[in-house]
Write a protein that holds these residues in place. Structure first.
Motif, short mmCIF file in Angstrom:
data_model
loop_
_atom_site.label_atom_id
_atom_site.label_comp_id
_atom_site.label_asym_id
_atom_site.label_seq_id
_atom_site.Cartn_x
_atom_site.Cartn_y
_atom_site.Cartn_z
N CYS B 80 0.82 -1.06 0.12
CA CYS B 80 0.06 -0.07 -0.05
C CYS B 80 0.86 1.12 -0.07
O CYS B 80 1.69 1.55 0.82
CB CYS B 80 -0.73 -0.02 1.35
N ASN B 81 0.76 2.11 -0.72
CA ASN B 81 1.48 3.24 -1.17
C ASN B 81 0.96 4.31 -0.02
O ASN B 81 -0.12 4.97 -0.64
CB ASN B 81 1.49 3.58 -2.62
N ALA B 82 1.16 4.41 1.08
CA ALA B 82 1.00 5.86 1.84
C ALA B 82 1.88 6.58 1.77
O ALA B 82 2.09 7.31 2.83
CB ALA B 82 0.59 5.05 3.34
N ASP B 83 2.73 6.81 1.06
CA ASP B 83 3.91 7.70 0.97
C ASP B 83 3.35 9.05 0.41
O ASP B 83 3.84 9.66 -0.72
CB ASP B 83 5.16 7.36 0.26
N GLU B 84 2.05 9.72 0.89
CA GLU B 84 1.59 10.80 0.38
C GLU B 84 2.40 11.98 0.54
O GLU B 84 2.55 12.34 1.58
CB GLU B 84 0.40 10.91 0.80
N SER B 85 3.02 12.61 -0.34
CA SER B 85 3.74 13.70 -0.14
C SER B 85 3.71 14.67 -1.06
O SER B 85 4.20 15.80 -1.32
CB SER B 85 5.25 13.62 -0.11
N GLU B 86 2.55 14.84 -2.17
CA GLU B 86 2.37 15.74 -3.07
C GLU B 86 2.00 17.08 -2.59
O GLU B 86 0.86 16.87 -1.64
CB GLU B 86 1.21 15.26 -4.11
N PRO B 87 2.40 18.23 -2.79
CA PRO B 87 2.03 19.34 -2.18
C PRO B 87 0.61 19.50 -2.62
O PRO B 87 0.13 19.38 -3.82
CB PRO B 87 2.88 20.69 -2.86
N GLY B 88 -0.30 19.86 -1.70
CA GLY B 88 -1.79 19.86 -1.77
C GLY B 88 -2.53 18.71 -1.57
O GLY B 88 -3.74 18.65 -1.59
N VAL B 123 4.57 3.95 4.48
CA VAL B 123 4.10 5.07 5.06
C VAL B 123 5.02 6.27 5.32
O VAL B 123 6.26 5.68 5.43
CB VAL B 123 3.64 5.01 6.70
N ARG B 124 4.76 7.34 4.56
CA ARG B 124 5.94 8.26 4.56
C ARG B 124 6.37 8.62 5.98
O ARG B 124 5.62 8.78 6.90
CB ARG B 124 5.38 9.66 4.11
N GLU B 159 0.03 -11.41 7.10
CA GLU B 159 0.45 -10.53 8.13
C GLU B 159 0.71 -9.05 7.48
O GLU B 159 1.04 -9.10 6.14
CB GLU B 159 1.85 -11.14 8.26
N LEU B 160 0.44 -8.29 8.34
CA LEU B 160 0.25 -6.72 7.62
C LEU B 160 1.38 -6.05 8.24
O LEU B 160 1.32 -5.98 9.79
CB LEU B 160 -0.86 -6.14 8.10
N TYR B 161 2.33 -5.38 7.70
CA TYR B 161 3.41 -4.91 8.06
C TYR B 161 3.39 -3.25 7.81
O TYR B 161 2.97 -2.96 6.65
CB TYR B 161 4.90 -5.08 7.78
N VAL B 162 3.75 -2.32 8.82
CA VAL B 162 3.77 -0.93 8.72
C VAL B 162 5.23 -0.54 8.58
O VAL B 162 6.15 -0.94 9.18
CB VAL B 162 3.15 -0.18 9.46
N GLN B 163 5.65 -0.05 7.21
CA GLN B 163 6.93 0.36 7.06
C GLN B 163 7.20 2.03 6.89
O GLN B 163 6.53 2.32 6.12
CB GLN B 163 7.55 -0.51 6.04
N PRO B 164 7.81 2.59 7.86
CA PRO B 164 8.09 4.09 7.58
C PRO B 164 9.05 4.19 6.67
O PRO B 164 9.95 3.53 6.53
CB PRO B 164 8.51 4.49 8.90
N GLY B 172 7.17 7.73 -3.44
CA GLY B 172 5.83 7.54 -3.85
C GLY B 172 5.75 6.98 -5.09
O GLY B 172 4.65 6.58 -5.48
N GLU B 173 6.79 6.73 -5.85
CA GLU B 173 6.74 6.27 -7.24
C GLU B 173 6.80 4.83 -7.08
O GLU B 173 7.84 4.25 -5.86
CB GLU B 173 8.10 6.93 -8.03
N GLU B 174 6.02 3.89 -7.51
CA GLU B 174 6.00 2.53 -7.00
C GLU B 174 7.31 1.82 -7.08
O GLU B 174 7.65 1.13 -6.00
CB GLU B 174 4.82 1.80 -7.93
N THR B 175 8.27 1.87 -8.19
CA THR B 175 9.38 1.21 -7.94
C THR B 175 10.48 1.82 -6.95
O THR B 175 11.26 0.91 -6.50
CB THR B 175 9.91 1.21 -9.31
N ALA B 176 10.43 3.00 -6.90
CA ALA B 176 11.17 3.68 -5.74
C ALA B 176 10.78 3.20 -4.58
O ALA B 176 11.70 3.06 -3.56
CB ALA B 176 11.44 4.98 -5.98
N LEU B 177 9.42 3.10 -4.48
CA LEU B 177 9.01 2.66 -2.92
C LEU B 177 9.41 1.31 -2.79
O LEU B 177 9.90 0.99 -1.72
CB LEU B 177 7.58 2.66 -3.11
N LEU B 178 9.43 0.50 -3.88
CA LEU B 178 9.78 -1.01 -3.83
C LEU B 178 11.26 -0.84 -3.28
O LEU B 178 11.81 -2.10 -2.42
CB LEU B 178 9.27 -1.99 -4.94
#
Lengths: 335, 456
Positions: B80-88, B123-124, B159-164, B172-178
């Motif tokens: 899950c991409n929760a790296d929300e950082s777009e201004p706005g 998560v961001r 199993e669900l993990y949260v990764q800061p 937030g770009e999917e491959t950078a996230l991976l």
């Protein structure tokens, strides 16, 4: 046609290559002017390429099965060919314009200190600049600067000149153990840094100098000794216990000023050499000389190597002789 | 009142806790999906719903799921991409803060559909409170038997993990996230291969936005067809819009796609108009990277019809007169805002956040920022404006990931629509430092452009 061969047409020239070959390597099999320039891709380094964007080409036909063109220009070093693919490189004005843009962008933060740079004369960025660059820069701001870093006593890192091709990172990564990468920070202040210093105890660390397309990593044993075009390259070898011992010696008079690995026509080393060969053995007596290195006659290194033709006046005036010596005469006026 | 699916119970006290969430019908979707549906049926429901990715690109989620490679004996992952950082854009943070179980429930349903036994929420890094909230929610769900081994006795393990993250926009770009999730430097990968074939640890992976995953819950509860009835055309369902800027009531709103932009800005149900009785000058409809539009084009299409909040209507007219829904970060600018300054501010962000991997973005974003800085502070030249357009053009489309495009679009569009204001900054270097350019004719109704005759 066998199953693992595919046909690809680059700038109108068709070539049959192994399935899974990249466009760049297919173009290299054709050779000549249609080979896209590569600043970051290095065939000997796994995972390299895709970063500098100078090798971008236009895919005007995706494949025989799906003839749609690709929507964007693609990095030829990382895009594999499909059967029936048609690629435009120097025949596409769009590609040339985009490439000129990339060259301009690569140069905006480059110090352009070629007059004092050891790489001048054998610098990929210099060549690229000549071929695609502008005469003038449109960038009117202070260029980004870094402090020079000595990576051990043999190599110096001059981050100002770096174009972040990551080749040295992959070299250090793939020739030494236990590292992942060596780039610190982000964006235009990212730098090749500290982690790479930990790779210097390795026997093959000197190869980062050879893979560097610009003058960012230089040989401290050769720094400011001479301009490369005043030195004469000679292929030599020795029985080395750690590497193949196949090198190029760079002579100035009787002295060996520098030892590098042998490079192929695309500027890539044929075999990585060890630090002992590169830094420690600089006497002719250490080596078995093979032959003078073949240098392209368009290279600035060739210009000073061998006797330049000083044609007799009669050749210049006699029509027949002039025709017969056309190629040689061109060389005399080229530089 | 329009229909609310994600934020229906947002004002119920204690909805962040499992008990209240369950009282309000929470985890029905997990029970329904795991007990009565096969994974393929869940994918089919999501396909039927027409749900499109809420992270910005708007790619149909069901289609993305069906592209996932399923080789034997290889693990599959949902990230899950929760790296929300777009201004706005701040909708995901809002959702995770106030109703974290909606995300957890969506994660369970989606993981089940994809056959993933370990899923990650990336998560961001700046969102530390949200990370704690999510971890607490996961612990609650696990204690209640919704996570772990043999969920609800169905034999499905998750199993669900949260990764800061480290707080990088590029992640937030999917491959950078991976890459980042694997513990490496967050550089985008070169595609192909796409994550659906080789993603996290080289295994098939789906990366979805928080809101897309949460939206699977109402889809499973009510059925995909029911969900597809909401919205307009191919923009189905509801969308969270994070409204900010000079609005009377900025905040996160859930809208039915197809709501007119004018109603969204001026209706009392939503933003309530422009603050302090001023007039609207411009909007950025989907987060900082989408093209900015002047007021007239924000509210109306080039042909005079009202512009709607939907993927298609916002993109109507291409880049000449349109924009994009993006991630739903709606920013409104009143007549006293300086577009040059705003463009500089956006460029500064992209300059700071460029990963530095490929050259056009690394060097070009800095160049854009410096030229815009010069223009904003009254040292610019007329030629700078064309220079900006040219540099933006050289970045756009020539980079590994879309960050280059995202950096180039706001600059290109600002100059396309607000060229007068840029020129005024050059002509009036002193005055522009103390006075704003004002509204000019950016809110004037658009003259109907005669239809361009083609053919003949």
């Amino acid at each position: 046609m066998s199953d693992n061969k595919v046909k690809v047409t680059i700038d109108g020239i068709t070539v049959e290559v192994e399935n899974g070959t990249t466009i760049l390597n297919a173009a290299r099999q054709i050779g000549g002017d249609i080979v896209p320039p590569a600043m970051c891709y290095y065939s000997k380094l796994k995972g390299s390429g895709g970063k500098c964007r100078t090798c971008i080409v236009k895919v005007s036909k995706g494949s025989e099965k799906d003839p749609r063109p690709m929507p964007k220009l693609v990095a030829s070093c990382r895009t594999t060919v499909m059967d029936g693919m048609e690629v435009q490189n120097i025949t596409s004005p769009e590609v040339l314009e985009a490439r000129a843009g990339v060259v301009e962008i690569l140069l905006i933060n480059h110090p352009l200190d070629c007059p004092v740079c050891d790489q001048a004369g054998e610098c990929d960025l210099q060549d690229l600049g000549y071929e695609h660059g502008l005469q003038k820069t449109r960038y009117e701001f202070e260029r980004r600067t870094f402090e020079r870093i000595d990576i051990g006593d043999k190599i110096q890192l001059h981050m100002n000149r770096c174009i972040l091709c990551y080749r040295c990172v992959y070299t250090a990564d793939q020739l030494t153990d236990g590292r992942v990468h060596g780039v610190l920070n982000r964006g235009d202040h990212s730098e090749i840094s500290t982690y790479i210093e930990q790779a210097i105890d390795n026997d093959f660390s000197g190869n980062v100098i050879d893979v560097c397309p610009v003058g960012a990593l230089t040989d401290r044993t050769f720094r400011f000794k001479n301009r490369v075009w005043f030195t004469k390259p000679v292929d030599a070898h020795r029985d080395c216990p750690t590497c193949s011992g196949k090198v190029t010696l760079w002579y100035k008079g009787p002295d060996v000023l520098r030892v590098t690995a042998r490079k192929d026509q695309f500027g890539e080393v044929e075999e990585f050499i060890c630090n002992t060969c590169r830094f420690e053995t600089k006497n002719t007596s250490d080596w078995t000389i093979i032959e003078p290195t073949k240098i392209s006659d368009t290279s600035v290194i060739a210009a000073n190597h061998y006797e330049t033709l000083r044609p007799l006046p009669v050749i210049k005036t006699n029509e027949q002789l002039r025709e017969a010596n056309k190629k040689e005469l061109e060389k005399t006026i080229k530089y | 009142m329009s229909r609310k699916l994600l934020l229906e119970h947002i004002n119920v006290p204690g909805i962040a806790g499992l008990d209240v969430y369950r009282q309000k019908g929470g985890y029905r979707a997990v029970e329904k999906a795991l007990k009565t549906l096969t994974p393929d049926e869940v994918v089919e429901e999501v396909k039927k719903s027409g749900l499109r990715g809420r992270g910005g690109a708007g790619f149909p989620t069901g289609m993305k799921w069906s592209f996932l490679a399923k080789p034997e004996g290889v693990a599959r992952y949902l990230v899950c991409n929760a790296d929300e950082s777009e201004p706005g854009t701040f909708k995901d943070r809002y959702l995770m803060t106030h109703i974290p179980h909606a995300l957890i429930e969506g994660m369970i349903v989606s993981s089940y559909a994809l056959g993933a036994n370990a899923s990650y929420i990336y998560v961001r890094g700046e969102m530390m409170p949200q990370i704690r909230i999510l971890e607490r929610a996961i612990a609650e769900a696990k204690a209640a038997g919704f996570l772990g081994n043999n969920i609800l006795g169905t034999g499905y393990n998750l199993e669900l993990y949260v990764q800061p993250g480290g707080g990088a926009y590029i992640c937030g770009e999917e491959t950078a996230l991976l890459e980042s999730l694997e513990g490496k430097r967050g550089n985008p990968r070169i595609k192909p291969p796409f994550p659906a074939i080789a993603g996290l640890y080289g295994c098939p992976t789906v990366v979805n936005n928080v809101e897309s995953i949460a939206a699977t819950v109402p889809i499973i509860n009510d059925g995909g067809e029911e969900y597809a009835k909401i919205g307009i055309g191919r923009s189905t369902g509801t969308k969270l819009i994070s409204a900010s800027g000079n609005l009377v009531r900025p905040g996160v709103y859930e809208i039915e796609l197809g709501l007119p932009v004018e109603e969204f800005i001026y209706s009392d149900e939503y933003c309530g108009g422009i603050a302090n009785g001023k007039r609207l000058k411009a909007t950025v409809a989907g987060g900082s990277s989408v093209p900015i539009l002047p007021a007239n084009l924000s509210l109306k299409l080039a042909n005079g019809e009202p512009r709607l909040m939907s993927y298609e209507s916002l993109a109507e007219g291409g880049f000449a007169t349109g924009t994009m829904l993006g991630s739903g970060g709606f920013i409104a600018f009143d007549e006293d805002q300086c577009i040059v300054r705003n463009t500089w501010n956006f460029s500064r962000f992209y300059h700071h956040e460029s990963c530095g991997q490929c050259s056009p973005c690394r060097e070009g974003t800095g160049w854009l920022e410096k030229v815009l800085h010069r223009l904003e502070y009254g040292h610019g030249k007329m030629s700078d404006i064309d220079l900006l357009v040219d540099v933006a053009k050289k970045i756009e489309g020539n980079t590994i990931c879309p960050l280059g495009d995202a950096a180039a679009w706001p600059v290109g569009s600002a100059i396309r629509h607000f060229r007068d204001e840029f020129e005024w900054h050059v002509k009036e270097p002193v005055k522009s430092q103390s006075v704003n350019y004002g509204l000019a004719d950016y809110a004037k109704p658009i003259e109907k452009v005669a239809e361009v005759k083609t053919g003949e």
